[in-house]
Motif scaffolding. Structure first.
Motif, mmCIF file in Angstrom:
data_model
loop_
_atom_site.group_PDB
_atom_site.id
_atom_site.type_symbol
_atom_site.label_atom_id
_atom_site.label_comp_id
_atom_site.label_asym_id
_atom_site.label_seq_id
_atom_site.Cartn_x
_atom_site.Cartn_y
_atom_site.Cartn_z
ATOM 1 N N ASN A 263 12.628 -1.517 11.632
ATOM 2 C CA ASN A 263 11.902 -2.301 10.633
ATOM 3 C C ASN A 263 10.852 -1.477 9.903
ATOM 4 O O ASN A 263 10.271 -1.953 8.921
ATOM 5 N N ALA B 151 3.695 -11.200 9.549
ATOM 6 C CA ALA B 151 4.578 -10.035 9.621
ATOM 7 C C ALA B 151 5.996 -10.443 9.996
ATOM 8 O O ALA B 151 6.976 -9.952 9.430
ATOM 9 N N ILE C 148 9.479 -9.706 7.636
ATOM 10 C CA ILE C 148 10.675 -8.961 8.034
ATOM 11 C C ILE C 148 11.823 -9.910 8.370
ATOM 12 O O ILE C 148 13.001 -9.533 8.275
ATOM 13 N N ARG D 191 10.453 -3.388 3.858
ATOM 14 C CA ARG D 191 9.957 -2.752 5.085
ATOM 15 C C ARG D 191 8.606 -2.081 4.837
ATOM 16 O O ARG D 191 7.731 -2.090 5.709
ATOM 17 N N TYR E 107 6.093 -4.710 4.964
ATOM 18 C CA TYR E 107 5.908 -5.066 6.377
ATOM 19 C C TYR E 107 4.988 -4.066 7.077
ATOM 20 O O TYR E 107 4.093 -4.453 7.843
#
Length: 693
Positions: free
Chosen positions: A259, A302, A306, A533, A536
């Motif tokens: 991730n 978060a 994702i 990503r 994130y």
């Protein structure tokens, strides 16, 4: 021989590890894959694993080689190992490890003195580009250097580059064939000079181990146990070197999080991490999902970010579980323009500082370095020290220094044209085109030059008769005001530069379409997911306070045509004003500013600031304006800043016209934000009331 000091029966080595961390630490020798989410204690886990392997007698400290991707991370790993009583284990970056090995084996394999390391390749890339007739402008050379680095990291030769670049749709600085010719010429120039670049360290070390059996045997007798951190960012070249180190053995521990793969543009790929169990079917796999860094509120956000990713492979489906006490909810904010957004962020930073949060525990993160200028200025205006990480200060950038030099020359004999036209003409000679480049270094340079045009637009709208000399003086003042002391300060950094770091408070700014995700990623699903990503990664840098904001226009009075980032949809609380309907066009949402005299619409920046249209008579109190200017000069001297940092001339004119009676009416004047009212409001109102008296 195992270090006796480490093998002593030290109690508590595994104390304090959670069940998953302990499982990774005590896993037997052999292939181990640790899937570690953000904030889950991966460094703690792998250093305890190394200490446990040594204490248990499986390996001696000198037989351990741990590699990671930054010198900071390697240094932190060595420090933690020393705390655990481990001395002698190697913790290095890939390049540092390869450099040591190459130096050691060079005399035996090559026979002469080791070649010097090339610290920067732009000069040689320039020579190569000149040989093949390609441009040698700085941004072209930077993009060519990046392309050569990508090719070497991806194990692509000059001969194979054109076909590969077309197949993977690389955005190349020239035709693929031209880039290949520069690549080939660069290698020849470099070899003739007998120097190595950083990629050569990996390439030559790999070649030595693959082609010289006695060297490989000596190395493999020395190192028996390998640990690779941030394994999701490994390149094909790094993986090949790792394979050469292993030599068919399997005493390997890898740690990573797919991730957080954000370096695909440089050749990195999560594929080796995701396919680790296919290569080593007997591997022990441990998932670390307990997040000790962030509050549950940040962790929840978060996970939402994702969780919306498309086509997530099984090895990346980590769901963080917050372990800290609850904290404040993340804050979302939408602004009309970027300067207003920057001023609001600066005001919030000031509030955090006043509440006791250290400046070094606050970060403002953006997608590209060109976005820093607005935040450098906003923080400077309220006296907050800052540090720019991973990039130069705006006025120290090469393209800005070049532009400033050209503008000074032009200002000595200014052309008989209006200011913005004159500035654009000068900047066109140093690289400002009508349309932005597609991406890369050229796009960052273009954005920086365009911001100089916006300064001219603001000056032309707020200062009557502003010309090129006045504009250059304005730039000089701004440059002089943006030199905070190099002490503890708020961190300004790109999202890429923030990887591996964390702060108590994080501001994610500029979250608008075209910036996050970046414009040139649109239309490419893989590129969009990498941008997700990256977002994130930004969210997971925050321990407690998280602010997410975006602006609908670049500059005050501009058309509000931007939309908030697609990554924000579904994240905003239901009660947030922007949660339900995206504002896509200016003027279709919310009331337009109206003239306070006739009620007509206000269209120009100066009209909005003054609160009246150009047709209506001025209500300027010139005596009050003089008093305000006297006050500003005194205040600027006390603060040791240029007068414009306190208030611009245009803002003082607006105050002298509207003569606000309280803080509420003062803050309603365009250009006066909450931070300015908090700092100067009482003094300004006192000047106004003294005039009335």
């Amino acid at each position: 021989m195992v270090d006796a000091a480490v093998r002593t029966n030290r109690p508590g080595l595994l104390d304090g590890l959670d069940p998953e961390q302990r499982a990774a630490a005590v896993a037997p020798r052999g292939p181990v894959c640790v899937l570690a989410g953000a904030g889950t204690g991966k460094t703690r886990t792998i250093t305890h694993r190394i200490a446990h392997l040594i204490r248990s007698g499986h390996v001696s400290p000198g037989q351990v080689l741990a590699v990671t991707f930054t010198t900071r991370a390697a240094g932190e790993m060595r420090t933690r190992l020393r705390t655990l009583g481990v001395e002698g284990a190697q913790a290095l970056t890939f390049h540092a490890a390869a450099r040591r090995q190459l130096r050691y084996f060079w005399p035996r394999v090559i026979g002469d003195r080791p070649w010097d390391l090339l610290e920067g390749k732009l000069r040689l890339v320039g020579q190569a580009a000149n040989k093949v007739g390609l441009g040698i402008e700085a941004e072209v050379l930077r993009d060519l250097a990046s392309e050569i680095e990508w090719a070497k990291a991806s194990l692509i030769s000059p001969d194979d580059y054109p076909a590969t670049a077309v197949r993977v749709q690389r955005d190349t600085p020239g035709t693929p064939q031209q880039v290949a010719e520069v690549y080939r010429a660069y290698e020849k120039v470099k070899n003739s000079a007998q120097v190595l670049d950083f990629d050569d360290l990996l390439l030559h070390t790999t070649a030595v181990l693959e082609e010289h059996g006695e060297v490989a045997r000596e190395f493999r007798d020395r190192y028996r146990c390998f640990i690779v951190d941030e394994y999701q960012d490994v390149t094909p070249l790094q993986q090949r070197l790792l394979d050469a180190w292993l030599g068919g053995r399997d005493d390997l521990t890898v740690v990573g999080d797919a991730n957080q793969t954000i370096y695909s543009f440089g050749g990195a790929s999560p594929r080796p991490l995701l396919e680790f169990t296919r290569r080593f079917p007997e591997a022990t796999v441990v998932r670390l999902e307990r997040d000790y860094r962030s509050t549950p509120q940040v962790v929840e956000l978060a996970n939402k970010v994702i969780g919306a990713a498309r086509n997530r492979p099984a090895g990346s489906r980590l769901r963080l579980i917050g372990q800290r006490s609850p904290g404040p909810e993340p804050r979302f904010a939408e602004f009309d323009d970027e300067p207003t957004e920057a001023a609001a962020v600066a005001a919030r930073v000031r509030a955090l500082l006043d509440a006791g949060v250290a400046a070094s525990e606050i970060a403002i993160l953006y997608r590209i370095n060109a976005q820093s200028e607005a935040y450098e200025q906003a923080l400077s205006e309220v006296g907050i020290p800052y540090l720019v990480r991973g990039g130069e200060r705006f006025f120290d950038r090469r393209e800005i220094r070049q532009a400033m030099s050209s503008l000074r020359v032009a200002a000595a004999d200014p052309p008989p044209t209006e200011l913005v036209t004159a500035v654009r003409a000068v900047l066109a000679r140093v690289g400002l085109t009508d349309q932005p480049p597609s991406g890369g270094a050229a796009k960052e340079r273009w954005d920086a030059l365009l911001s100089l045009v916006e300064v001219a637009e603001e000056l032309a709208a707020t200062v009557e008769g502003a010309d090129l000399p006045r504009y250059v003086a304005e730039l000089e003042q701004r440059a002089a005001a943006q030199h905070p002391p190099t002490v503890e300060g708020v961190t300004l950094a790109s999202l890429h530069a923030a990887k591996g770091l964390e702060w108590d408070a994080v501001f994610l700014v500029g979250l608008a379409e075209g910036t996050m995700p970046i414009l040139h990623a649109d239309g490419d699903d893989e590129a969009i997911e990498e941008e997700r990503r990256l977002f994130y990664v930004g969210v997971t840098r925050a321990r407690e306070h998280l602010w997410l904001s975006w602006a609908l226009s670049r500059h005050p009075g501009g058309r509000r045509h931007r939309r908030r980032s697609r990554f924000l949809y579904g994240l905003l609380p239901e009660h947030h004003p922007a949660a339900r309907v995206p504002r896509s066009q200016s003027g279709k949402n919310g009331p337009k500013p109206r003239c306070r005299v006739c009620g007509g619409p206000l269209l120009e920046t100066m009209e909005i600031k003054l609160g009246r249209c150009g047709r209506c008579p001025s209500t300027l109190d010139e005596d009050l304006l003089d008093r305000l200017k006297e006050w500003r000069i005194t205040r600027a001297k006390e603060l040791k800043v240029p007068p414009f940092v306190v208030f611009t001339d245009a803002t003082l004119i607006a105050i002298a016209e509207q003569q606000p009676a309280d803080r509420g009416s003062l803050v309603s004047i365009s250009g006066i934000g909450p931070s300015k009212v908090e700092r100067f409001g009482a003094e300004v109102l006192a000047v106004i009331n003294a005039e009335r008296g």
